[in-house]
Design a protein around this motif. Structure first.
Motif, PDB file in Angstrom:
ATOM      1  N   LEU A   5       8.811  -7.340 -10.729  1.00 30.03           N
ATOM      2  CA  LEU A   5       7.947  -6.548 -11.616  1.00 30.03           C
ATOM      3  C   LEU A   5       8.555  -6.449 -13.013  1.00 30.03           C
ATOM      4  O   LEU A   5       7.852  -6.561 -14.014  1.00 30.03           O
ATOM      5  N   PHE A   6       9.883  -6.227 -13.106  1.00 31.83           N
ATOM      6  CA  PHE A   6      10.553  -6.127 -14.406  1.00 31.83           C
ATOM      7  C   PHE A   6      10.396  -7.398 -15.214  1.00 31.83           C
ATOM      8  O   PHE A   6      10.196  -7.359 -16.438  1.00 31.83           O
ATOM      9  N   THR A   7      10.541  -8.541 -14.546  1.00 29.71           N
ATOM     10  CA  THR A   7      10.598  -9.817 -15.252  1.00 29.71           C
ATOM     11  C   THR A   7       9.253 -10.521 -15.336  1.00 29.71           C
ATOM     12  O   THR A   7       9.152 -11.585 -15.951  1.00 29.71           O
ATOM     13  N   GLY A   8       8.225  -9.970 -14.713  1.00 27.78           N
ATOM     14  CA  GLY A   8       6.903 -10.572 -14.780  1.00 27.78           C
ATOM     15  C   GLY A   8       6.668 -11.681 -13.775  1.00 27.78           C
ATOM     16  O   GLY A   8       5.722 -12.463 -13.931  1.00 27.78           O
ATOM     17  N   VAL A   9       7.509 -11.766 -12.739  1.00 24.67           N
ATOM     18  CA  VAL A   9       7.290 -12.750 -11.687  1.00 24.67           C
ATOM     19  C   VAL A   9       6.162 -12.240 -10.782  1.00 24.67           C
ATOM     20  O   VAL A   9       6.260 -11.128 -10.256  1.00 24.67           O
ATOM     21  N   PRO A  10       5.087 -12.995 -10.587  1.00 29.04           N
ATOM     22  CA  PRO A  10       3.999 -12.523  -9.719  1.00 29.04           C
ATOM     23  C   PRO A  10       4.514 -12.239  -8.315  1.00 29.04           C
ATOM     24  O   PRO A  10       5.324 -12.992  -7.765  1.00 29.04           O
ATOM     25  N   LEU A  11       4.059 -11.157  -7.724  1.00 35.08           N
ATOM     26  CA  LEU A  11       4.535 -10.792  -6.395  1.00 35.08           C
ATOM     27  C   LEU A  11       4.051 -11.743  -5.312  1.00 35.08           C
ATOM     28  O   LEU A  11       4.538 -11.685  -4.172  1.00 35.08           O
ATOM     29  N   ASP A  12       3.124 -12.639  -5.646  1.00 36.53           N
ATOM     30  CA  ASP A  12       2.757 -13.692  -4.696  1.00 36.53           C
ATOM     31  C   ASP A  12       3.952 -14.596  -4.396  1.00 36.53           C
ATOM     32  O   ASP A  12       3.963 -15.300  -3.379  1.00 36.53           O
ATOM     33  N   ALA A  13       4.965 -14.585  -5.263  1.00 32.47           N
ATOM     34  CA  ALA A  13       6.163 -15.387  -5.029  1.00 32.47           C
ATOM     35  C   ALA A  13       7.036 -14.810  -3.922  1.00 32.47           C
ATOM     36  O   ALA A  13       7.880 -15.517  -3.362  1.00 32.47           O
ATOM     37  N   VAL A  14       6.860 -13.531  -3.602  1.00 28.56           N
ATOM     38  CA  VAL A  14       7.707 -12.861  -2.613  1.00 28.56           C
ATOM     39  C   VAL A  14       7.236 -13.222  -1.211  1.00 28.56           C
ATOM     40  O   VAL A  14       6.156 -12.806  -0.783  1.00 28.56           O
ATOM     41  N   CYS A  15       8.045 -13.981  -0.512  1.00 32.06           N
ATOM     42  CA  CYS A  15       7.665 -14.422   0.833  1.00 32.06           C
ATOM     43  C   CYS A  15       7.613 -13.228   1.787  1.00 32.06           C
ATOM     44  O   CYS A  15       8.481 -12.348   1.763  1.00 32.06           O
ATOM     45  N   GLU A  16       6.586 -13.203   2.617  1.00 31.48           N
ATOM     46  CA  GLU A  16       6.389 -12.151   3.627  1.00 31.48           C
ATOM     47  C   GLU A  16       6.318 -10.754   3.005  1.00 31.48           C
ATOM     48  O   GLU A  16       6.762  -9.766   3.598  1.00 31.48           O
ATOM     49  N   LEU A  17       5.735 -10.675   1.835  1.00 37.23           N
ATOM     50  CA  LEU A  17       5.617  -9.387   1.149  1.00 37.23           C
ATOM     51  C   LEU A  17       4.865  -8.374   1.998  1.00 37.23           C
ATOM     52  O   LEU A  17       5.300  -7.219   2.135  1.00 37.23           O
ATOM     53  N   ASP A  18       3.738  -8.774   2.569  1.00 35.48           N
ATOM     54  CA  ASP A  18       2.930  -7.824   3.338  1.00 35.48           C
ATOM     55  C   ASP A  18       3.713  -7.261   4.515  1.00 35.48           C
ATOM     56  O   ASP A  18       3.656  -6.053   4.785  1.00 35.48           O
ATOM     57  N   ARG A  19       4.445  -8.127   5.201  1.00 35.13           N
ATOM     58  CA  ARG A  19       5.193  -7.660   6.383  1.00 35.13           C
ATOM     59  C   ARG A  19       6.317  -6.717   5.991  1.00 35.13           C
ATOM     60  O   ARG A  19       6.465  -5.642   6.575  1.00 35.13           O
ATOM     61  N   ARG A  20       7.098  -7.099   4.994  1.00 35.32           N
ATOM     62  CA  ARG A  20       8.275  -6.301   4.673  1.00 35.32           C
ATOM     63  C   ARG A  20       7.940  -5.031   3.895  1.00 35.32           C
ATOM     64  O   ARG A  20       8.671  -4.039   3.977  1.00 35.32           O
ATOM     65  N   ALA A  21       6.847  -5.045   3.151  1.00 31.85           N
ATOM     66  CA  ALA A  21       6.492  -3.856   2.364  1.00 31.85           C
ATOM     67  C   ALA A  21       5.723  -2.825   3.175  1.00 31.85           C
ATOM     68  O   ALA A  21       5.694  -1.650   2.802  1.00 31.85           O
ATOM     69  N   HIS A  22       5.102  -3.242   4.275  1.00 34.88           N
ATOM     70  CA  HIS A  22       4.201  -2.346   4.998  1.00 34.88           C
ATOM     71  C   HIS A  22       4.908  -1.064   5.450  1.00 34.88           C
ATOM     72  O   HIS A  22       5.940  -1.101   6.113  1.00 34.88           O
ATOM     73  N   ALA A  23       4.333   0.061   5.063  1.00 37.01           N
ATOM     74  CA  ALA A  23       4.803   1.391   5.483  1.00 37.01           C
ATOM     75  C   ALA A  23       6.268   1.634   5.117  1.00 37.01           C
ATOM     76  O   ALA A  23       6.974   2.336   5.833  1.00 37.01           O
ATOM     77  N   ASP A  24       6.705   1.082   4.001  1.00 34.29           N
ATOM     78  CA  ASP A  24       8.081   1.291   3.530  1.00 34.29           C
ATOM     79  C   ASP A  24       8.065   2.458   2.544  1.00 34.29           C
ATOM     80  O   ASP A  24       7.803   2.291   1.348  1.00 34.29           O
TER      81      ASP A  24
END
Length: 227
Positions: free
Chosen positions: A151-170
């Protein structure tokens, strides 16, 4: 972002995209890398590492990452080799090492390379660092900060592998994102649209908690009714 493509698929796609001379170079370079497997350490740079450095010129910058990943895989590069190649490499070469990690390292031994990339402000390195290897091995605290780094550097979060799994309910990630959004708003700056998407994931209720049965009410006794 999904898992890294299988090596065979990566090679098939790369060979289909390369002209004849580049395909011939790739065949020779990967054969040299494979022949180097198991050899003792040398005082001079192995030939395949020289090929690794020239992949951009030989295959074109658009295909250099894939060619370098194939070279590292053919050499069966271990964490020590990957660390050396990464440390000596240009930003483009370091990016290829990061892309190769899920193909070559089963455990967390190569996390220092991911952590180094996340300390930079090179957006292409940061994007490579949050790939499949980080999704598997980066500890929760460091993974949350990697999301914020994007987010700081402007990298789209689509680049984050398994974002949905790791972010869920965190809940901790939700708190960090909420704080970051508040800081941006207070400073009169826009909040990245990606933030709201991942905040919704992080703020979601964990299924186990949502599905927990409600405890039955304790029947009231006659004494309680009279008191």
């Amino acid at each position: 972002m999904t898992e890294a493509p299988a090596i065979d698929d990566l090679r098939t796609r790369l060979e289909a995209a390369l002209p004849g001379a580049a395909r011939a170079w790739l065949d020779q370079a990967t054969a040299e890398a494979a022949a180097h497997q198991g050899r003792p350490a040398q005082s001079t740079t192995p030939t395949w590492e020289l090929r690794f450095a020239e992949a951009g010129r030989r295959c074109g910058q658009d295909h250099a990452d894939a060619a370098r990943v194939l070279l590292l895989h053919a050499a069966d590069a271990d964490p020590a080799t990957l660390t050396r190649v990464y440390g000596q490499g240009t930003a483009a070469e370091r990016r290829a090492v990061l892309h190769a990690l899920p193909h070559l390292v089963r455990g967390p031994e190569a996390l220092p390379l991911v952590e180094d990339a996340l300390r930079t402000n090179d957006t292409r390195l940061v994007a490579a660092a949050v790939g499949p290897y980080a999704a598997r091995h980066l500890p929760p605290h460091d993974w949350r900060h990697a999301v914020l780094k994007c987010l700081f550097t402007g990298v789209p979060l689509d680049a984050v592998c398994e974002l949905d799994r790791r972010a869920h309910a965190d809940a901790e990630l939700a708190r960090m994102l909420d704080d970051y959004a508040g800081e941006r708003t207070a400073a009169g700056r826009t909040v990245p649209g990606d933030l709201h998407r991942v905040l919704a994931l992080a703020a979601a209720t964990a299924p186990s908690a949502a599905a927990a049965p409600t405890a039955p009410a304790t029947p009231s006794t006659g004494e309680e009714q009279e008191s």
